[in-house]
Design a protein around this motif. Structure first.
Motif, mmCIF file in Angstrom:
data_model
loop_
_atom_site.group_PDB
_atom_site.id
_atom_site.type_symbol
_atom_site.label_atom_id
_atom_site.label_comp_id
_atom_site.label_asym_id
_atom_site.label_seq_id
_atom_site.Cartn_x
_atom_site.Cartn_y
_atom_site.Cartn_z
ATOM 1 N N ALA A 1 -9.127 0.850 -7.146
ATOM 2 C CA ALA A 1 -8.191 1.610 -6.312
ATOM 3 C C ALA A 1 -6.763 1.112 -6.517
ATOM 4 N N MET A 2 -5.810 2.018 -6.366
ATOM 5 C CA MET A 2 -4.391 1.687 -6.415
ATOM 6 C C MET A 2 -3.720 2.308 -5.199
ATOM 7 N N GLY A 3 -2.568 1.772 -4.841
ATOM 8 C CA GLY A 3 -1.915 2.320 -3.668
ATOM 9 C C GLY A 3 -0.466 1.899 -3.545
ATOM 10 N N TRP A 4 0.174 2.483 -2.566
ATOM 11 C CA TRP A 4 1.557 2.153 -2.219
ATOM 12 C C TRP A 4 1.630 1.792 -0.742
ATOM 13 N N TYR A 5 2.406 0.768 -0.453
ATOM 14 C CA TYR A 5 2.682 0.335 0.907
ATOM 15 C C TYR A 5 4.200 0.216 1.035
ATOM 16 N N ARG B 1 -2.202 8.972 -10.611
ATOM 17 C CA ARG B 1 -2.358 7.855 -11.531
ATOM 18 C C ARG B 1 -2.667 8.358 -12.928
ATOM 19 N N ASP B 2 -2.281 7.552 -13.907
ATOM 20 C CA ASP B 2 -2.591 7.807 -15.309
ATOM 21 C C ASP B 2 -3.390 6.605 -15.789
ATOM 22 N N ASN B 3 -4.695 6.761 -15.875
ATOM 23 C CA ASN B 3 -5.544 5.626 -16.218
ATOM 24 C C ASN B 3 -5.297 5.132 -17.645
ATOM 25 N N ALA B 4 -4.912 6.023 -18.540
ATOM 26 C CA ALA B 4 -4.638 5.610 -19.920
ATOM 27 C C ALA B 4 -3.423 4.692 -19.993
ATOM 28 N N LYS B 5 -2.509 4.853 -19.035
ATOM 29 C CA LYS B 5 -1.294 4.040 -19.001
ATOM 30 C C LYS B 5 -1.355 2.950 -17.941
ATOM 31 N N ASN B 6 -2.482 2.840 -17.238
ATOM 32 C CA ASN B 6 -2.624 1.846 -16.161
ATOM 33 C C ASN B 6 -1.468 1.943 -15.178
ATOM 34 N N THR B 7 -1.117 3.160 -14.812
ATOM 35 C CA THR B 7 0.068 3.397 -14.000
ATOM 36 C C THR B 7 -0.259 4.292 -12.815
ATOM 37 N N VAL B 8 0.345 3.954 -11.682
ATOM 38 C CA VAL B 8 0.250 4.786 -10.492
ATOM 39 C C VAL B 8 1.657 5.256 -10.135
ATOM 40 N N THR C 1 -8.240 6.360 -5.550
ATOM 41 C CA THR C 1 -9.353 5.651 -6.171
ATOM 42 C C THR C 1 -9.385 5.915 -7.676
ATOM 43 N N SER C 2 -10.305 5.261 -8.340
ATOM 44 C CA SER C 2 -10.415 5.427 -9.787
ATOM 45 C C SER C 2 -10.847 6.843 -10.179
ATOM 46 N N ASP C 3 -11.475 7.564 -9.242
ATOM 47 C CA ASP C 3 -11.850 8.957 -9.524
ATOM 48 C C ASP C 3 -10.899 9.938 -8.845
ATOM 49 N N ASN C 4 -9.685 9.446 -8.512
ATOM 50 C CA ASN C 4 -8.585 10.286 -8.017
ATOM 51 C C ASN C 4 -8.774 10.837 -6.601
ATOM 52 N N THR C 5 -9.591 10.197 -5.796
ATOM 53 C CA THR C 5 -9.637 10.542 -4.376
ATOM 54 C C THR C 5 -8.430 9.909 -3.695
ATOM 55 N N THR C 6 -7.682 10.715 -2.956
ATOM 56 C CA THR C 6 -6.444 10.222 -2.354
ATOM 57 C C THR C 6 -6.537 10.141 -0.830
#
Length: 121
Positions: A33-37, A71-78, A52-57
């Motif tokens: 999972a990735m996120g912003w605070y 997110r762009d998983n190929a670029k490891n970027t959110v 999440t990794s499957d794009n659930t927001t």
């Protein structure tokens, strides 16, 4: 060693838009999972949005309809697209990611250094 590096903050007028980016760098890791605070002066750090990794927001109520996390998983970027910005959105925005080694189930939370967003006329 994994690092998260944020970019895209700045000064914007009320009603304007900004797009924040956060890229993970390193080797042999997997991002979950990735996120912003965000944290305003004198206040606690609050959730903005997660993905999440499957794009659930998931969004904090005050951001729904104005902010979009992706997110762009190929670029490891959110990313965080912020529209219709208000003065109360002024804060330091932090990127967060749950990251672990490719060869293990171990997961740890990583934080970026933060990027300032100021909404003011």
């Amino acid at each position: 060693q994994v690092q998260l590096v944020e970019s895209g903050g700045g000064l914007v007028q009320p009603g304007g838009s900004l797009r924040l980016s956060c890229a993970a760098s390193g080797s042999d890791f997997r991002i979950y999972a990735m996120g912003w605070y965000r944290q305003a002066p004198g206040k606690q750090r609050d959730l903005v949005a997660t993905i999440t990794s499957d794009n659930t927001t998931h969004y904090a109520d005050s951001m729904k309809g104005r902010f979009t996390i992706s997110r762009d998983n190929a670029k490891n970027t959110v990313y965080l697209q912020m529209n219709s910005l208000k003065p109360e959105d002024t804060a330091v925005y932090y990127c967060n990611a749950d990251i672990g080694p490719e060869s293990s189930d171990y997961v740890a939370a990583y934080w970026g250094q933060g990027t300032q967003v100021t909404v003011s006329s």
